[in-house]
Design a protein around this motif. Structure first.
Motif, PDB file in Angstrom:
ATOM      1  N   SER A   3       0.833  -1.203   0.000  1.00  0.00           N
ATOM      2  CA  SER A   3       0.000   0.000   0.000  1.00  0.00           C
ATOM      3  C   SER A   3       0.867   1.252   0.000  1.00  0.00           C
ATOM      4  O   SER A   3       0.388   2.347  -0.231  1.00  0.00           O
ATOM      5  N   TYR A   4       2.128   1.105   0.327  1.00  0.00           N
ATOM      6  CA  TYR A   4       3.008   2.271   0.445  1.00  0.00           C
ATOM      7  C   TYR A   4       4.332   2.022  -0.283  1.00  0.00           C
ATOM      8  O   TYR A   4       5.383   1.928   0.359  1.00  0.00           O
ATOM      9  N   PRO A   5       4.264   1.914  -1.615  1.00  0.00           N
ATOM     10  CA  PRO A   5       5.490   1.541  -2.344  1.00  0.00           C
ATOM     11  C   PRO A   5       6.647   2.529  -2.137  1.00  0.00           C
ATOM     12  O   PRO A   5       7.803   2.116  -2.011  1.00  0.00           O
ATOM     13  N   GLU A   6       6.329   3.818  -2.091  1.00  0.00           N
ATOM     14  CA  GLU A   6       7.415   4.802  -1.934  1.00  0.00           C
ATOM     15  C   GLU A   6       8.058   4.689  -0.550  1.00  0.00           C
ATOM     16  O   GLU A   6       9.278   4.780  -0.404  1.00  0.00           O
ATOM     17  N   ASP A   7       7.189   4.484   0.454  1.00  0.00           N
ATOM     18  CA  ASP A   7       7.722   4.343   1.814  1.00  0.00           C
ATOM     19  C   ASP A   7       8.499   3.038   1.966  1.00  0.00           C
ATOM     20  O   ASP A   7       9.471   2.967   2.734  1.00  0.00           O
ATOM     21  N   ASP A   8       8.063   1.995   1.236  1.00  0.00           N
ATOM     22  CA  ASP A   8       8.810   0.722   1.274  1.00  0.00           C
ATOM     23  C   ASP A   8      10.239   0.936   0.781  1.00  0.00           C
ATOM     24  O   ASP A   8      11.202   0.422   1.366  1.00  0.00           O
ATOM     25  N   GLN A   9      10.333   1.713  -0.307  1.00  0.00           N
ATOM     26  CA  GLN A   9      11.651   1.996  -0.884  1.00  0.00           C
ATOM     27  C   GLN A   9      12.499   2.796   0.120  1.00  0.00           C
ATOM     28  O   GLN A   9      13.667   2.505   0.359  1.00  0.00           O
ATOM     29  N   LEU A  10      11.823   3.797   0.714  1.00  0.00           N
ATOM     30  CA  LEU A  10      12.535   4.659   1.669  1.00  0.00           C
ATOM     31  C   LEU A  10      12.997   3.855   2.886  1.00  0.00           C
ATOM     32  O   LEU A  10      14.117   4.035   3.379  1.00  0.00           O
ATOM     33  N   SER A  74       1.590   0.646   7.472  1.00  0.00           N
ATOM     34  CA  SER A  74       1.228   2.061   7.667  1.00  0.00           C
ATOM     35  C   SER A  74       2.348   2.890   7.029  1.00  0.00           C
ATOM     36  O   SER A  74       3.446   2.380   6.811  1.00  0.00           O
ATOM     37  N   SER A  75       2.053   4.155   6.773  1.00  0.00           N
ATOM     38  CA  SER A  75       3.100   4.999   6.198  1.00  0.00           C
ATOM     39  C   SER A  75       4.156   5.283   7.267  1.00  0.00           C
ATOM     40  O   SER A  75       3.892   5.136   8.467  1.00  0.00           O
ATOM     41  N   ILE A  76       5.324   5.706   6.820  1.00  0.00           N
ATOM     42  CA  ILE A  76       6.386   6.026   7.786  1.00  0.00           C
ATOM     43  C   ILE A  76       5.931   7.175   8.686  1.00  0.00           C
ATOM     44  O   ILE A  76       6.208   7.198   9.879  1.00  0.00           O
ATOM     45  N   LYS A  77       5.191   8.115   8.105  1.00  0.00           N
ATOM     46  CA  LYS A  77       4.711   9.257   8.893  1.00  0.00           C
ATOM     47  C   LYS A  77       3.791   8.772  10.021  1.00  0.00           C
ATOM     48  O   LYS A  77       3.940   9.171  11.177  1.00  0.00           O
ATOM     49  N   THR A  78       2.852   7.881   9.677  1.00  0.00           N
ATOM     50  CA  THR A  78       1.949   7.332  10.690  1.00  0.00           C
ATOM     51  C   THR A  78       2.741   6.612  11.776  1.00  0.00           C
ATOM     52  O   THR A  78       2.460   6.740  12.968  1.00  0.00           O
ATOM     53  N   TYR A  79       3.739   5.870  11.326  1.00  0.00           N
ATOM     54  CA  TYR A  79       4.548   5.112  12.275  1.00  0.00           C
ATOM     55  C   TYR A  79       5.279   6.051  13.239  1.00  0.00           C
ATOM     56  O   TYR A  79       5.283   5.854  14.454  1.00  0.00           O
ATOM     57  N   LEU A  80       5.857   7.115  12.648  1.00  0.00           N
ATOM     58  CA  LEU A  80       6.606   8.072  13.473  1.00  0.00           C
ATOM     59  C   LEU A  80       5.682   8.783  14.475  1.00  0.00           C
ATOM     60  O   LEU A  80       6.017   8.923  15.655  1.00  0.00           O
ATOM     61  N   PHE A  81       4.510   9.210  13.989  1.00  0.00           N
ATOM     62  CA  PHE A  81       3.575   9.897  14.882  1.00  0.00           C
ATOM     63  C   PHE A  81       3.080   8.922  15.969  1.00  0.00           C
ATOM     64  O   PHE A  81       2.869   9.310  17.124  1.00  0.00           O
ATOM     65  N   GLY A  82       2.898   7.667  15.567  1.00  0.00           N
ATOM     66  CA  GLY A  82       2.468   6.646  16.534  1.00  0.00           C
ATOM     67  C   GLY A  82       3.506   6.463  17.630  1.00  0.00           C
ATOM     68  O   GLY A  82       3.168   6.319  18.806  1.00  0.00           O
ATOM     69  N   ILE A  83       4.777   6.508  17.241  1.00  0.00           N
ATOM     70  CA  ILE A  83       5.852   6.404  18.243  1.00  0.00           C
ATOM     71  C   ILE A  83       5.752   7.583  19.205  1.00  0.00           C
ATOM     72  O   ILE A  83       5.874   7.424  20.429  1.00  0.00           O
TER      73      ILE A  83
END
Lengths: 183, 309
Positions: A3-10, A74-83
């Motif tokens: 669902s998040y190909p760009e974030d997977d790459q990142l 989840s997107s990296i942003k969601t993950y970071l905010f979740g942290i």
């Protein structure tokens, strides 16, 4: 399909310790993170920045330690905010009433206390000083600087990645035996 | 069981999250059945945890470096922008509004940016309105007239935008000069001495110091700032040898430091760096003018100060 190909790459770049990618992520997330926590948590701007730094450190640890891997749920942003939210919860802040759009994370990020981290780091530093310089250098390259085996072999002038790998396990074993000796 | 009976490689892959789900399940089953293996994994967990902690410490230092390079000076402006464009809502908005009530400087900045915000918004609306009229006239006019009709439209757009910007410019210029010019800041921060504070006639040097202080303030009030600077500076030089009691020493020291800073600010070529001195006082815990110095520091960094000076 992710669902998040760009974030997977990142996340692959981040996990490999790409400093440029980490710097870009830091700069990209700084503002939205501040806004989110000032908005929902009514945090003072300086506190929101401190929380951002802590959350980035936890994200770094989870990425480089293999706890977050593609394909992401989840997107990296969601993950970071979740942290960030988990760190606040650990400090006794109730975030349940926040009318935000950060879902509960499918994988809870590992959040370790600074004291535990310092104690662990200290233990390893002490043991590294006892296993001899060649082993110390090799393990630091792999586990602190994130070198892959080919790069370790080149840096230490070992004949092959396989030789570096074997040396790594020998050195780890030396350290592990010191733990037993101590306990 | 001796540690060399266990293979490190799968233990490492397990601890670093590199096992496939099925392999992980099988490995955990193995651990369940073998206490020695579990203990071995725990030993390596400590090692890998330590390495990760060292790596985190290095990253934390890097992040602090990035933070130092970040444009922190624009953080406040960004916060104001979020407030004005409605992105800052809920408890954060309430907290920000409470902060404005107690922070006159912040309230002033918000007001100034509000003018800019409205100015740009009005300019955008004007441009859009003219664009709509342009589309309308393009529909109803013959093709041959289209080119001719553009000139007045563009002219009106430019005129409207210029008028809005001119108005905003006058307003902002007035705001900057009346609140942030050096004379305005000096006048707003200067406080005449409180005569009742000077006590202790049993201290022989007190009268001399008090006289020096009064003279320095008179020079300041007459706007002879260079002489006032010299007088406050001289007084600060005499203080250590004056042998005053702690109360009076502290009083003359803090008053003179603050007034010397203000006198320097009022001079065309300040003999000391006002921003640096304001920061120093702002960082001096317990200094009588610490709060003022913090506010002044922020003002000296603001765009308005640069504009007005």
């Amino acid at each position: 399909m992710s669902s998040y190909p760009e974030d997977d790459q990142l996340i692959r770049q981040l996990a490999a310790g790409d400093e440029g990618a980490w710097r870009r992520l830091y700069d990209d997330m700084r503002s939205p993170f501040r806004l989110f926590f000032i908005r929902y948590g009514a945090m003072a701007p300086e506190d929101a920045l401190n929380l951002f730094q802590e959350a980035m450190v936890v994200l770094h640890r989870n990425c480089t330690g293999g706890k977050i891997q593609p394909p992401l749920t989840s997107s990296i942003k969601t993950y970071l905010f979740g942290i960030g939210k988990i760190l606040l919860k650990k400090n006794g802040v109730d975030t349940r009433h926040w009318d935000d759009d950060i879902p509960e994370l499918p994988v809870a990020p590992e959040v370790e206390s600074r004291e535990d981290q310092r104690a662990n780091a200290e233990l390893v530093r002490r043991l590294l000083d006892k296993i001899g310089e060649p082993c110390k250098r090799l393990l630091e390259l792999i586990f602190v600087h994130g070198y892959v085996m080919d790069a370790v072999a080149e840096e230490l002038e070992l004949p092959s990645a396989g030789a570096a790998r074997k040396r790594k396990f020998d050195c780890l074993k030396k350290m592990r035996d010191l733990i037993v000796f101590k306990t | 069981m001796p540690s060399n009976l266990y293979d490190i490689e799968p233990i490492e892959r397990y601890l670093l999250g590199q096992m496939e789900p099925a392999e992980r399940v099988a490995f955990e089953a193995l651990l369940q059945a073998d206490e020695g293996h579990r203990a071995e994994v725990e030993n390596y967990r400590r090692l890998f945890g330590g390495f990760a902690a060292i790596r985190s410490e290095a990253f934390r230092k890097l992040a602090l470096l990035w933070e130092a390079e970040a444009d922190a000076a624009s953080d406040e402006v960004e916060l104001i922008e979020w407030y004005l464009n409605g992105q800052l809502q809920g408890p954060g908005r309430n907290a920000f509004e409470e902060r404005m009530l107690s922070d006159e400087h912040l309230a002033g900045e918000v007001e100034a940016y509000r003018q800019l915000h409205y100015g740009f918004s009005a300019a955008r609306s004007e441009v859009f309105r003219d664009k709509l009229e342009g589309w309308e006239s393009a529909k109803s006019s013959p093709v041959a007239l289209k080119a001719a009709s553009r000139r007045p439209l563009l002219y009106r757009i430019a005129a409207a935008a210029a008028a809005v910007l001119l108005l905003a410019g006058f307003g902002l210029n007035w705001y900057a000069n009346s609140h942030y010019s050096r004379p305005a800041l000096v006048a707003s921060y200067y406080q005449p001495p409180r005569s009742e504070t000077i006590m202790g006639n049993d201290q022989p040097t007190l009268t001399t110091i008090a006289q020096q202080f009064t003279r320095a303030n008179e020079l300041f009030q007459k706007q002879h700032y260079a002489e006032a600077y010299q007088a406050f500076d001289g007084l600060l030089g005499s203080l250590p040898a004056a042998g005053l009691d702690k109360f009076n020493h502290q009083y003359f020291l803090e008053q003179s430091e603050w007034n010397r800073l203000l006198a320097a600010m009022a001079m065309d070529t300040p003999p000391l760096d006002p921003a640096g001195e304001a920061r120093r006082i702002a960082g001096a815990d317990g200094h009588e003018f610490q709060a003022e110095a913090k506010r002044l520091s922020r003002q000296l960094q603001s765009v308005w100060y640069k504009w007005a000076n």
